[in-house]
Scaffold this active site. Structure first.
Site, PDB file in Angstrom:
ATOM      1  N   SER A 324      11.085  38.093   4.957  1.00  0.00           N
ATOM      2  CA  SER A 324       9.873  38.134   4.150  1.00  0.00           C
ATOM      3  C   SER A 324       9.392  39.567   3.911  1.00  0.00           C
ATOM      4  CB  SER A 324       8.786  37.276   4.816  1.00  0.00           C
ATOM      5  OG  SER A 324       7.690  37.069   3.966  1.00  0.00           O
ATOM      6  N   ASP A 335      16.434  49.748  -2.968  1.00  0.00           N
ATOM      7  CA  ASP A 335      16.517  49.774  -4.428  1.00  0.00           C
ATOM      8  C   ASP A 335      16.091  51.111  -5.004  1.00  0.00           C
ATOM      9  OD1 ASP A 335      17.401  47.204  -4.377  1.00  0.00           O
ATOM     10  OD2 ASP A 335      15.662  46.316  -5.383  1.00  0.00           O
ATOM     11  N   LYS A 349      14.538  35.379   2.961  1.00  0.00           N
ATOM     12  CA  LYS A 349      13.347  34.617   2.562  1.00  0.00           C
ATOM     13  C   LYS A 349      12.679  35.339   1.398  1.00  0.00           C
ATOM     14  CE  LYS A 349       8.921  32.767   4.199  1.00  0.00           C
ATOM     15  NZ  LYS A 349       8.033  33.538   3.301  1.00  0.00           N
TER      16      LYS A 349
END
Length: 584
Positions: A324, A335, A349
């Site tokens: 999460s 990223d 998740k």
């Protein structure tokens, strides 16, 4: 009966609400035939859904009424509603659940890290007869009152605790801040006596950052900072900021990198994750986007404020339990090519939950959106929207996994958690060691040892101490069967079916005798790792959670590899600028 009439009236109103909403709308402008047909179809579908909702509500009410009126025994309407709600939500996903008022305190503790109580972990004694202190948090009322790990809790506010479960004792130790709990204990230092302790309950804040410090480089210099973040609870970003500022002030220009440890961190508040990413990337950077079925669930979260460590080389540690909000932080920094991610693939998740009030001070916590990292990927690993006939769910198949590009052009993938840039296989304790810990024997010995010895920062379990532990274990029952023993049993059964049993029985007996180690032998075979976990347990009694983590860092291979990457600037640069992440 008036309550039933009121519920039925609401139910009937819901049955007709679709028609009412549609008929009340102003007449739309004339549309082209194709668009008009599409709009009509959508309106009919919405009307049918509203009617279905209303009729389902009426059916539920009728069942509820008939059961409560005519069932042979007295029923509990509250319990029936809870059971019905749990069953209704069970087919959605594990994160959507009904939280009645009595469960909201636990939910608040989970999300804020705060509760009103004494500030101590408790556990069942290894013999199952008592509840005892497992660990007092540093500086809390229990710690200031002198409670120690291993102190046996005989009563709380006059209620006998003999044979009670941990949850029962915990409920009585918690309470309104400012009230006093009276505990009668048998102290670990001398369990033959009793002591009465009066402890004022306070608002307890469980630290999200239990430890920060330094990882020494190859020549023993403290040049790589380390921060352990256990949960994304309320204001955890402030704790990370405090730790990061302290390390930067201590290290100055000599600080060559930072390790942010998110292993075992199952997540929490999304906003705190965004703030933490903001410490390392420029202001107004997109961290995560959420998208749901309802438009109000669609949001883009950006960093606010200037970063405090914009150029410090960074490694983020993850494992299979990192989920999460942990995945939001790791995924965003990956990223953005701002950090090297090391460890094992994360949990996967990619779902966001929100809470909605449903009356009687209860809430439904439901999955309202999916989240997407800056590259556009959703890393949800299990597909709850397409269940199998038996109700189980499967992982996102490889055929549906898509590739994305980081800011610098590296390849990353969705559908299965965050894949680390540097993968390190997890290390596990031996089964025998895990059993000793699970049965509480390691804690029992550590409690007694710590109570009778002065604290030592360089403590290690020497031969004399380990021999004392082996003596301590002599009369302790252990049901231990190795994997090899289980396979041997299977071989015997197979031999009996295939008529080989008589011919090879003696050979199998010889093999069994060799692998059927006695307890003392197992203690020697697993001795090296048992010594380490014993040392960790004793350090926790003397120096709390921070002492245990500091001790574990000295033998943590994942942290060591992270430091190597940070100290080798060419390797660090190569990973964040060129290396593609493999989806396997």
């Amino acid at each position: 009966m008036r309550l039933f009439r009121k519920i039925r009236t609401i139910s009937l109103l819901l049955t007709g609400i679709g028609c009412a909403m549609i008929s009340a709308q102003a007449a739309p402008k004339k549309l082209p035939a194709t668009l008009q047909n599409t709009a009509d179809s959508a309106a009919v579908a919405a009307q049918r859904r509203d009617l279905e909702i209303g009729r389902s509500m009426e059916t539920f009410f009728n069942i509820f009424r008939e059961v409560n009126l005519y069932y042979v025994d007295t029923t509990s309407p509250k319990k029936i509603v809870k059971t019905a709600a749990d069953a209704m939500l069970d087919g959605l996903d594990p994160y959507t659940e009904y939280l009645p008022a009595e469960e909201m305190a636990d939910f608040e503790t989970m999300t804020t890290g705060k509760y009103a109580g004494l500030g101590a972990l408790i556990r069942k004694s290894s013999d199952g007869r008592w509840v005892e202190i497992a660990e007092p948090y540093r500086g809390t009322p229990s710690d200031r009152a002198g409670l120690k790990a291993g102190d046996r809790i005989l009563s709380v506010d006059g209620v006998d605790m003999a044979g009670r479960e941990v949850a029962f004792a915990s409920d009585r130790m918690r309470g309104k801040a400012g009230t006093v709990a009276t505990l009668v204990i048998a102290p670990i230092a001398d369990t033959t006596v009793t002591r009465t302790v009066r402890v004022k309950r306070e608002r307890i804040a469980i630290p999200a950052v239990p430890y920060y410090g330094w990882v020494s480089d190859s020549v023993g210099r403290d040049s790589v900072g380390y921060i352990r973040l256990n949960s994304f609870t309320e204001k955890c970003a402030d704790e990370v900021r405090t730790a990061l500022n302290a390390l930067q002030q201590q290290g100055g220009e000599a600080m060559r990198g930072l390790v942010l440890d998110l292993r075992g961190n199952t997540g929490g508040i999304l906003g705190e994750a965004v703030k933490i990413v903001g410490f390392f990337v420029p202001r107004n950077t997109v961290v995560v986007t959420t998208r749901g079925r309802m438009p109000q669930m669609n949001s883009t979260y950006r960093t606010v404020g200037e970063p405090i460590a914009p150029t410090v080389p960074l490694v983020v540690l993850i494992d299979r339990s990192s989920a999460s909000a942990s995945e939001i932080v790791a995924g965003a920094l990956q990223d953005l090519d701002r950090a090297v991610v090391i460890g094992q693939r994360s949990f996967g998740k990619g779902l966001v939950q929100s809470t909605r009030p449903v009356g009687e001070n209860g809430y439904v916590k439901l999955t309202s959106a999916k989240y997407y990292t800056p590259s556009g990927r959703c890393i949800q690993a299990l597909d709850y929207s397409h269940r199998n006939e038996d109700g189980s769910v499967g992982a996102v198949p490889d055929s549906l996994i898509a590739s994305f590009r980081t800011a610098g052009g590296r390849m990353v993938y969705d559908g299965g958690g965050i894949m680390p840039d540097v993968r390190i296989s997890p290390e596990y304790l031996g089964k025998f060691t895990a059993i000793l810990m699970g049965l509480g024997y390691v804690d029992d010995f550590a409690n007694r040892y710590a109570a009778n010895h002065a604290p030592a920062s360089d403590f290690a379990v020497d031969d004399m101490t380990y021999a004392a532990f082996c003596d301590f274990m002599d009369d302790k029952p252990i049901a231990f069967e190795s994997g090899t023993e289980r396979l041997l049993k299977q071989l015997r059964r197979m031999a009996e079916r295939e008529k080989y049993a008589d011919r090879i029985a003696s050979q199998l007996d010889t093999v069994a005798a060799k692998i059927r180690e006695d307890k003392r032998t197992e203690l020697q075979v697993f001795g090296p790792e048992i010594r380490e976990v014993l040392g960790d347990a004793v350090a926790t009694r003397w120096f709390y959670d921070a002492g245990r983590i500091a001790r574990q860092l000295r033998r943590d291979n994942v942290v060591r590899r992270a430091a190597e990457v940070l100290l080798d600037r060419s390797e660090y640069t190569r990973i964040v600028t060129m290396q593609n992440t493999d989806k396997k």
